[in-house]
Scaffold this active site. Structure first.
Site, PDB file in Angstrom:
ATOM      1  N   HIS A  51     -21.493  48.594 -39.056  1.00 34.48           N
ATOM      2  CA  HIS A  51     -22.073  47.394 -39.426  1.00 34.48           C
ATOM      3  C   HIS A  51     -22.376  46.567 -38.206  1.00 34.48           C
ATOM      4  O   HIS A  51     -21.580  46.212 -37.215  1.00 34.48           O
ATOM      5  CB  HIS A  51     -21.057  46.635 -40.528  1.00 34.48           C
ATOM      6  CG  HIS A  51     -21.185  47.367 -41.816  1.00 34.48           C
ATOM      7  ND1 HIS A  51     -21.147  46.823 -43.101  1.00 34.48           N
ATOM      8  CD2 HIS A  51     -21.265  48.481 -42.071  1.00 34.48           C
ATOM      9  CE1 HIS A  51     -20.901  47.696 -43.977  1.00 34.48           C
ATOM     10  NE2 HIS A  51     -21.013  48.691 -43.514  1.00 34.48           N
ATOM     11  N   GLU A  53     -21.648  43.247 -37.895  1.00 38.25           N
ATOM     12  CA  GLU A  53     -20.957  42.408 -37.621  1.00 38.25           C
ATOM     13  C   GLU A  53     -19.619  43.023 -36.980  1.00 38.25           C
ATOM     14  O   GLU A  53     -18.943  42.613 -35.882  1.00 38.25           O
ATOM     15  CB  GLU A  53     -19.860  41.716 -38.878  1.00 38.25           C
ATOM     16  CG  GLU A  53     -21.098  41.166 -39.835  1.00 38.25           C
ATOM     17  CD  GLU A  53     -21.696  41.866 -40.778  1.00 38.25           C
ATOM     18  OE1 GLU A  53     -22.044  41.359 -41.704  1.00 38.25           O
ATOM     19  OE2 GLU A  53     -22.246  43.215 -40.327  1.00 38.25           O
ATOM     20  N   CYS A  81     -19.990  42.053 -45.974  1.00 37.11           N
ATOM     21  CA  CYS A  81     -19.307  42.697 -47.221  1.00 37.11           C
ATOM     22  C   CYS A  81     -17.733  42.623 -46.879  1.00 37.11           C
ATOM     23  O   CYS A  81     -17.331  41.939 -45.979  1.00 37.11           O
ATOM     24  CB  CYS A  81     -19.753  44.206 -46.858  1.00 37.11           C
ATOM     25  SG  CYS A  81     -19.041  44.899 -45.402  1.00 37.11           S
ATOM     26  N   CYS A  84     -16.218  43.710 -43.369  1.00 34.77           N
ATOM     27  CA  CYS A  84     -16.655  42.675 -42.340  1.00 34.77           C
ATOM     28  C   CYS A  84     -16.228  41.386 -42.718  1.00 34.77           C
ATOM     29  O   CYS A  84     -15.461  40.778 -41.666  1.00 34.77           O
ATOM     30  CB  CYS A  84     -18.118  42.666 -42.109  1.00 34.77           C
ATOM     31  SG  CYS A  84     -19.001  43.943 -41.794  1.00 34.77           S
TER      32      CYS A  84
END
Length: 150
Positions: A51, A53, A81, A84
């Site tokens: 991801h 992040e 999410c 993260c």
């Protein structure tokens, strides 16, 4: 000030869509200096943890030579999410600023509020909704184009 960094995160998000990843971008900043930027790479790397992040936090930690990201702000184009959001807390981030809410998977206020949970050993300041309309448009356009391709 937040708008400028979110615009960079949105530009980074656009890069993700070039390899069929959901357009999410992130920029890690400390004292007005960019430490790292990243975009989703789950599809291209075949990595469920790739991801934006997580990738930005990893790159920033490597640059600083420490996992403790005290004093850092992460700018993200979409609400993080649960994975993260947990990473934000574990990295001891000072602040997260995001554009669009994610009512289906968001863990920074939508479904959960991991960064501000007082039961955890660290809390993260949250700023939400910066350029939310631009981020939402970007995501809608991406998913619309995916539906047309199928």
């Amino acid at each position: 000030m937040h708008e400028r960094w979110i615009e960079i995160a949105l530009a980074e998000a656009e890069e993700a869509s070039t390899h069929d990843d959901v357009p999410i971008g992130a920029v890690l900043v400390r004292d007005g200096e960019e430490l790292a930027r990243a975009h989703n790479r789950r599809e291209v790397d075949a990595d469920p943890t790739a991801h934006a992040e997580i990738l930005a936090l990893r790159a920033g930690a490597a640059r600083l030579g420490t996992w403790r990201l005290d004093g850092c702000t992460l700018y993200v184009s979409l609400e993080p999410c649960t994975m993260c959001a947990g990473a934000l807390v574990l990295a001891r981030l000072e602040r997260v600023v995001f554009a669009a809410d994610d009512p289906k998977a968001g863990a920074v206020g939508a479904l959960y509020d991991v960064p501000r949970d007082p039961r955890l050993n660290h809390t993260v300041e949250v700023v939400r909704g910066v350029h939310a309309d631009l981020a939402a448009q970007q995501l809608r356009a991406f998913f619309r184009s995916r539906r047309v391709k199928r």
